[in-house]
Scaffold this motif. Structure first.
Motif, mmCIF file in Angstrom:
data_model
loop_
_atom_site.group_PDB
_atom_site.id
_atom_site.type_symbol
_atom_site.label_atom_id
_atom_site.label_comp_id
_atom_site.label_asym_id
_atom_site.label_seq_id
_atom_site.Cartn_x
_atom_site.Cartn_y
_atom_site.Cartn_z
ATOM 1 N N MET A 644 30.723 19.252 -42.793
ATOM 2 C CA MET A 644 31.469 18.116 -43.343
ATOM 3 C C MET A 644 31.796 18.373 -44.815
ATOM 4 O O MET A 644 31.052 19.071 -45.515
ATOM 5 N N ARG A 645 32.882 17.759 -45.273
ATOM 6 C CA ARG A 645 33.363 17.993 -46.630
ATOM 7 C C ARG A 645 33.272 16.705 -47.448
ATOM 8 O O ARG A 645 33.694 15.628 -46.987
ATOM 9 N N ILE A 646 32.762 16.839 -48.642
ATOM 10 C CA ILE A 646 32.660 15.698 -49.552
ATOM 11 C C ILE A 646 34.030 15.457 -50.180
ATOM 12 O O ILE A 646 34.626 16.358 -50.785
ATOM 13 N N ALA A 647 34.528 14.226 -50.036
ATOM 14 C CA ALA A 647 35.827 13.876 -50.613
ATOM 15 C C ALA A 647 35.698 13.462 -52.064
ATOM 16 O O ALA A 647 36.566 13.773 -52.896
ATOM 17 N N SER A 648 34.663 12.742 -52.419
ATOM 18 C CA SER A 648 34.416 12.322 -53.796
ATOM 19 C C SER A 648 32.934 12.059 -53.968
ATOM 20 O O SER A 648 32.218 11.803 -52.995
ATOM 21 N N GLY A 649 32.487 12.120 -55.209
ATOM 22 C CA GLY A 649 31.065 11.939 -55.462
ATOM 23 C C GLY A 649 30.271 13.174 -55.086
ATOM 24 O O GLY A 649 30.718 14.304 -55.263
ATOM 25 N N ARG A 650 29.117 12.967 -54.509
ATOM 26 C CA ARG A 650 28.220 14.074 -54.153
ATOM 27 C C ARG A 650 27.510 13.792 -52.838
ATOM 28 O O ARG A 650 27.539 12.674 -52.317
ATOM 29 N N GLY A 651 26.870 14.842 -52.327
ATOM 30 C CA GLY A 651 25.997 14.666 -51.184
ATOM 31 C C GLY A 651 24.594 14.330 -51.641
ATOM 32 O O GLY A 651 24.349 14.019 -52.813
ATOM 33 N N PHE A 652 23.648 14.428 -50.709
ATOM 34 C CA PHE A 652 22.273 14.090 -51.049
ATOM 35 C C PHE A 652 21.585 15.260 -51.739
ATOM 36 O O PHE A 652 21.840 16.428 -51.432
ATOM 37 N N LEU A 653 20.665 14.915 -52.657
ATOM 38 C CA LEU A 653 19.830 15.887 -53.345
ATOM 39 C C LEU A 653 18.411 15.787 -52.810
ATOM 40 O O LEU A 653 18.023 14.768 -52.222
ATOM 41 N N PRO A 654 17.592 16.823 -52.995
ATOM 42 C CA PRO A 654 16.197 16.714 -52.537
ATOM 43 C C PRO A 654 15.472 15.512 -53.127
ATOM 44 O O PRO A 654 14.629 14.907 -52.463
ATOM 45 N N ALA A 655 15.820 15.125 -54.361
ATOM 46 C CA ALA A 655 15.139 13.989 -54.988
ATOM 47 C C ALA A 655 15.509 12.664 -54.351
ATOM 48 O O ALA A 655 14.802 11.662 -54.552
ATOM 49 N N ASP A 656 16.610 12.609 -53.606
ATOM 50 C CA ASP A 656 17.015 11.346 -52.980
ATOM 51 C C ASP A 656 16.084 10.940 -51.846
ATOM 52 O O ASP A 656 16.044 9.765 -51.471
ATOM 53 N N ARG A 657 15.361 11.888 -51.274
ATOM 54 C CA ARG A 657 14.438 11.586 -50.172
ATOM 55 C C ARG A 657 13.158 10.975 -50.765
ATOM 56 O O ARG A 657 12.339 11.663 -51.351
ATOM 57 N N GLY A 658 13.016 9.658 -50.634
ATOM 58 C CA GLY A 658 11.872 8.956 -51.208
ATOM 59 C C GLY A 658 12.137 8.404 -52.591
ATOM 60 O O GLY A 658 11.267 7.732 -53.172
ATOM 61 N N GLY A 659 13.338 8.660 -53.166
ATOM 62 C CA GLY A 659 13.672 8.137 -54.485
ATOM 63 C C GLY A 659 14.396 6.814 -54.398
ATOM 64 O O GLY A 659 14.278 6.058 -53.421
ATOM 65 N N ALA A 660 15.220 6.525 -55.428
ATOM 66 C CA ALA A 660 16.001 5.292 -55.452
ATOM 67 C C ALA A 660 16.960 5.288 -54.283
ATOM 68 O O ALA A 660 17.556 6.324 -53.939
ATOM 69 N N PRO A 661 17.132 4.125 -53.622
ATOM 70 C CA PRO A 661 17.988 4.089 -52.419
ATOM 71 C C PRO A 661 19.443 4.406 -52.740
ATOM 72 O O PRO A 661 20.063 3.767 -53.603
ATOM 73 N N VAL A 662 19.990 5.383 -52.043
ATOM 74 C CA VAL A 662 21.387 5.773 -52.166
ATOM 75 C C VAL A 662 21.937 5.995 -50.758
ATOM 76 O O VAL A 662 21.187 6.232 -49.809
ATOM 77 N N VAL A 663 23.257 5.953 -50.632
ATOM 78 C CA VAL A 663 23.914 6.205 -49.350
ATOM 79 C C VAL A 663 25.192 6.989 -49.602
ATOM 80 O O VAL A 663 25.719 7.012 -50.719
ATOM 81 N N VAL A 664 25.683 7.614 -48.536
ATOM 82 C CA VAL A 664 27.002 8.253 -48.509
ATOM 83 C C VAL A 664 27.784 7.624 -47.362
ATOM 84 O O VAL A 664 27.229 7.400 -46.281
ATOM 85 N N VAL A 665 29.038 7.296 -47.601
ATOM 86 C CA VAL A 665 29.877 6.674 -46.577
ATOM 87 C C VAL A 665 31.037 7.609 -46.255
ATOM 88 O O VAL A 665 31.385 8.485 -47.057
ATOM 89 N N ASN A 666 31.632 7.415 -45.070
ATOM 90 C CA ASN A 666 32.829 8.200 -44.756
ATOM 91 C C ASN A 666 34.075 7.447 -45.208
ATOM 92 O O ASN A 666 34.016 6.266 -45.598
ATOM 93 N N GLU A 667 35.207 8.124 -45.173
ATOM 94 C CA GLU A 667 36.454 7.544 -45.698
ATOM 95 C C GLU A 667 36.854 6.282 -44.935
ATOM 96 O O GLU A 667 37.370 5.330 -45.527
ATOM 97 N N ALA A 668 36.620 6.268 -43.623
ATOM 98 C CA ALA A 668 36.994 5.092 -42.840
ATOM 99 C C ALA A 668 36.207 3.869 -43.284
ATOM 100 O O ALA A 668 36.772 2.767 -43.440
ATOM 101 N N LEU A 669 34.911 4.000 -43.512
ATOM 102 C CA LEU A 669 34.103 2.873 -43.975
ATOM 103 C C LEU A 669 34.502 2.468 -45.391
ATOM 104 O O LEU A 669 34.526 1.268 -45.724
ATOM 105 N N ALA A 670 34.821 3.453 -46.230
ATOM 106 C CA ALA A 670 35.229 3.128 -47.601
ATOM 107 C C ALA A 670 36.505 2.296 -47.615
ATOM 108 O O ALA A 670 36.638 1.347 -48.395
ATOM 109 N N ARG A 671 37.459 2.626 -46.729
ATOM 110 C CA ARG A 671 38.707 1.861 -46.699
ATOM 111 C C ARG A 671 38.487 0.442 -46.202
ATOM 112 O O ARG A 671 39.149 -0.490 -46.644
ATOM 113 N N VAL A 672 37.554 0.261 -45.240
ATOM 114 C CA VAL A 672 37.308 -1.073 -44.687
ATOM 115 C C VAL A 672 36.493 -1.924 -45.654
ATOM 116 O O VAL A 672 36.795 -3.109 -45.878
ATOM 117 N N ALA A 673 35.443 -1.367 -46.246
ATOM 118 C CA ALA A 673 34.527 -2.154 -47.075
ATOM 119 C C ALA A 673 35.041 -2.347 -48.493
ATOM 120 O O ALA A 673 34.808 -3.403 -49.101
#
Length: 904
Positions: A644-673
């Motif tokens: 999969m290809r990141i369109a904007s922003g970034r993917g997950f980092l090792p520190a994200d596992r157990g760190g501050a809650p973050v998410v990545v969305v796909n383009e379809a969800l971004a357009r709807v939300a």
């Protein structure tokens, strides 16, 4: 009457040939017998009485003799016919033996045509027409289809519903003699250690085999109490092919233990050969519906959910109940179930569906929505394509036989002039075509065996069971096709014999008979036309296959691999399993040739689960007309590992596992939300932690969820907590050019933990192969048949042009003697071949354009009137025609004028 056998007297009477002669002979011997009796001392009265007793009534004797004579005459006629047939056959076989190239070409051509037609018909019949094997009175068994319709939404049809619906039907339906639920197409492991293998399993409810009326080949089937939710007995029924493959057909297997998903199951029986339930999927093992347990061995609870749709159904109505009444009762029960389920939700979340049930037959190769599956539609088309190839083969053979008849024109004319009847000549020619057709039929039997196995194993793997007996319908079609080929190919040269005998004696084999044969040219044109039709179809399917295999899926289906390890039954606690996945992740990332690796809950293109999220802490759960978004819990590196290809922003980092809650969305969800603005930095609130803001850190491009053709789905990705206990899959992406990654991954994991159960490694794109199969089938078979058709047309054209050159030797010699340039002679010969091919190709392209609308639904993003395909076919066939004419043209340029004129 003298003491002479009566049959000898009869022969004398029979040879007389007329009733008067029979009467005279009969009266003569009657009087002779009276005189003989009187000479022995009898009186005239006694002699007459005795003679009457011996001869009986004269009229009856005469009729008896006449009947016997007719029988003998018919027998003699049959003997003459057989002697004539055998003589013709010996003559034909001697002639065919003197021309081995011609004979081999005709036999091979017929073998290809007849074998292809019979193979494709057998495939289509088993997919569309034959009921499932070992189902008693299959026409009285039906599949329920569940229809849903809601205002403002399109109607939907499914063949799956919940176990509570099965229980309601089983206890309340009065129109059914039997009902069963089942779950096919499950992959699980059997065996332990190095002997573990992945197999196909079907889970069945109580009454499954009773509803189908099937009897076991060995042992017994699963009892009703063993398939009850309260029991969940660990018993297994083996599929016949699996029993033969795994246990060598040992009857002592009943009562032994087979480890399924690491747990011991008792083998209670073996299904009959070829039995696969009512679906087009192979089954290796049959299990009770409720032995499916979680990773800790606890019984599953999914059967308690009325809203789940994970079971298929099969029903057998009572003999005196019409299907409409059964459908009405099932519709009523489905409506009650939906209404009860709706009452458990607030009014704003209720479905408001209008529902009903319809019944479909077991035949027809229907999919989940009741419509014919694409493979079956393509198979039905391929029967027609094989018929076209058979027509081309017959036309080719007919043209070759006609050419042979033209070469023997003087011989035929001499035979007719010497008194041979046209009927007798036609019989001789038909014997020749029949001998060739029968030889072609024998060779076609081998083509059917090889072609049928190729279709079952390569084009339609797992969809066509090995037949337990002879398919008499295919045998009848095969025999009928051989007879039709003999008649059709023999009819053409017979028609040519109707020409004037004097003309045949005068022209013989010296004056371009082929040029004057419009029938021969018509056969060549028809071959070119039908070849063009097949090649256009091949081009369209090849174009579709290319587009479907090169389309952008939003991930890498070719270099990414899914790794599954089923720890069920191993006794390992959940934390140990999670720890193993973390160690495996680090080890795989260090393997040479591995570009990236990750671990996740769901495997792309295989599984997905919905998630409940809000965009505001107190807002409504995010939902669209297509439902809630899908969610996947993944580790860092997931997007690179899946392609999969990141369109904007970034993917997950090792520190994200157990760190501050973050998410990545796909383009379809971004357009709807967040329409019209960037979602980066926005908050998503999970329903289990309504005050926790999970910030969007990246947007990934849309990727396909399950299907080649599908609407864009909404996806949300959450970092996977390494301490969570649950199912896991590993994702590994190989670097371009890396080979043998499946074996490498399995070897690395077993080195890491030698006690692992079965390690399942598959390419990510393997999940889409069944969907690509229709275009692959069409491309493979159309291309093969089109190439064979073009080859047959080229051979026929070559034979025609070569014969024309031989017939026009004098004309060509005169032209060269009068100063014609040899290149001009070559152009003349090639031009004759190209004109025939051009007419045929033009007619074929017109036919292909007219019939294009019928194949439009079978193509993928390809117009049935694709201009590049049509142009390529035209150029290719004309090129083949030119190549077929070049050798005779070269021979024409080498004609010696002096020798040609002297020979004349």
């Amino acid at each position: 009457m003298p003491d002479v056998p009566k049959w000898r007297h009869f022969l004398r009477f029979w040879r007389a040939d007329v009733d008067a002669d029979i009467d005279d002979e009969l009266r003569f011997h009657f009087e002779q017998r009276i005189e003989d009796l009187r000479a022995r001392g009898h009186s005239a009265q006694d002699a007459t009485r005795i003679a009457h007793e011996e001869f009986g009534d004269e009229a009856a004797t005469r009729r008896g003799l006449r009947e016997i004579g007719e029988r003998v005459e018919r027998r003699r006629e049959r003997m003459r016919w057989w002697r004539q047939l055998l003589a013709d056959l010996r003559y034909v076989l001697r002639g065919l033996r003197r021309t081995p190239t011609f004979t081999a070409g005709v036999v091979l051509t017929l073998a290809i045509g007849i074998g292809a037609a019979a193979s494709m018909y057998g495939t289509m019949r088993r997919l569309l027409l034959e009921p499932p094997p070992h189902v008693a009175a299959a026409d009285r068994v039906a599949r329920p289809y569940f229809h849903y319709e809601r205002a403002g939404d399109s109607a939907r049809t499914f063949d799956q519903l919940s176990y509570p619906f099965y229980e309601r039907v089983r206890t309340e339906a009065r129109t059914l003699a039997g009902v069963a639920a089942y779950s096919p197409g499950n992959s699980l492991t059997v065996g332990v250690g190095a002997d573990a293998r992945m197999v196909h399993a079907t889970f069945v409810s109580a009454g499954f085999w009773r509803t189908l009326g099937t009897r076991p080949a060995l042992g017994r089937f699963i009892a009703d109490d063993e398939a009850h939710p309260a029991t969940g007995a660990r018993v297994v029924v083996l599929g016949h092919a699996f029993w033969q493959r795994r246990f060598g057909g040992d009857p002592a297997v009943v009562g032994t233990t087979l480890h399924v998903k690491g747990l011991p199951y008792r083998v209670v029986g073996v299904a009959p050969r070829g039995f696969r339930g009512v679906d087009l999927t192979d089954t290796d093992v049959w299990l009770p519906l409720f032995t499916e347990a979680d990773g800790q061995g606890r019984p599953a609870t999914w059967h308690t959910f009325a809203s789940s749709s994970n079971l298929k159904f099969v029903v057998r109505p009572r003999p005196d109940v019409p299907p409409a009444r059964v459908a009405a009762e099932l519709s009523r029960l489905q409506k009650l179930l939906v209404e009860e389920e709706d009452r458990t939700f607030p009014s704003q979340y209720r479905s408001h569906f209008r529902t009903h049930v319809s019944l479909g037959p077991l035949t027809g190769a229907a999919g989940f929505d009741g419509r014919r599956i694409p493979e079956a539609t393509v198979a039905a088309w391929l029967v027609g394509v094989a018929g076209v190839l058979l027509a081309i083969a017959c036309a080719n053979v007919a043209s070759l036989l006609l050419l042979r008849a033209l070469r023997r024109r003087r011989e035929i004319a001499v035979r007719l002039a010497l008194g041979m009847s046209r009927r007798r000549l036609a019989a001789l020619l038909f014997v020749e075509s029949a001998a060739l057709a029968l030889s072609g039929g024998v060779a076609a039997a081998m083509v059917i065996a090889v072609g049928g196995a190729w279709v079952r194993r390569v084009l339609l793997p797992g969809m066509i069971a090995e037949s337990a007996g002879v398919d008499w319908h295919t045998v009848a079609l095969f025999a009928g096709t051989v007879v039709a080929a003999a008649v059709l190919t023999g009819l053409v040269p017979v028609l040519q014999t109707r020409r004037d005998v004097a003309a045949g004696l005068r022209d013989g084999a010296q004056h371009g008979a082929t040029r004057r044969s419009s029938l021969y040219r018509g056969l060549l044109v028809s071959q070119s036309a039908l070849s063009a039709v097949l090649l256009v179809g091949a081009g369209l399917f090849v174009r579709s296959l290319h587009r479907v295999t090169t389309m952008d899926l939003g991930l890498d289906p070719d270099h990414s691999f899914v790794v599954r390890i089923d720890f069920t039954g191993t006794g390992r606690p959940g934390p140990d399993v999670m720890a193993f996945h973390e160690r495996a992740l680090e080890r795989l990332r260090a393997v040479p040739g591995v570009r990236s690796a990750s671990v996740s809950v769901s495997a792309p293109l295989r599984t997905a689960q919905g998630g409940s999220f809000r965009l505001q802490p107190a807002g409504e759960v995010l939902s669209t007309s297509k439902g809630v978004p899908f969610v996947n819990y993944v580790s860092d590196g997931f997007f690179d590992a899946s392609g999969m290809r990141i369109a904007s922003g970034r993917g997950f980092l090792p520190a994200d596992r157990g760190g501050a809650p973050v998410v990545v969305v796909n383009e379809a969800l971004a357009r709807v939300a967040w329409p019209g603005r960037s979602p980066l930095g926005e908050c998503v609130y999970p329903t289990w932690a309504p005050d926790a803001c999970a910030r969007v850190v990246g947007v990934v491009r849309n990727a396909h969820t399950f299907q080649i053709r599908e609407d864009q789905r909404l996806w949300l990705y959450v970092p996977l907590d390494p301490t969570d206990v649950g199912d896991r899959v590993l994702l590994v992406r190989a670097a371009p050019g890396a080979r043998g990654m499946e074996r490498t991954v399995e070897r690395v994991l077993r080195e890491l933990d030698p006690g692992l159960p079965y390690v399942d490694v598959h390419r990510l794109g393997d999940a889409l192969d069944p969907q690509i199969r229709p275009w692959r089938i069409g491309a493979a078979v159309f291309t093969a048949f089109g190439a064979l058709a073009a080859l047959l047309a080229a051979l026929g054209l070559y034979a025609a042009v070569a014969y024309a050159v031989a017939q026009r030797t004098r004309e060509i010699g005169v032209r060269i003697a009068l100063g014609a340039a040899r290149p001009a002679v070559a152009r003349l010969v090639v031009g004759d071949g190209l004109r025939i091919a051009a007419v045929g190709v033009g007619m074929g392209l017109v036919l292909a354009l007219v019939g294009a609308r019928w194949v439009a639904d079978l193509l993928f993003d390809t117009s049935p009137r694709e201009p590049t395909v049509i142009a390529a076919v035209a150029v290719s066939l004309l090129g083949v025609a030119a190549a077929a004419s070049l050798v005779p043209a070269r021979r024409a340029t080498r004609v010696n004028p002096t020798e040609a004129l002297r020979a004349d």
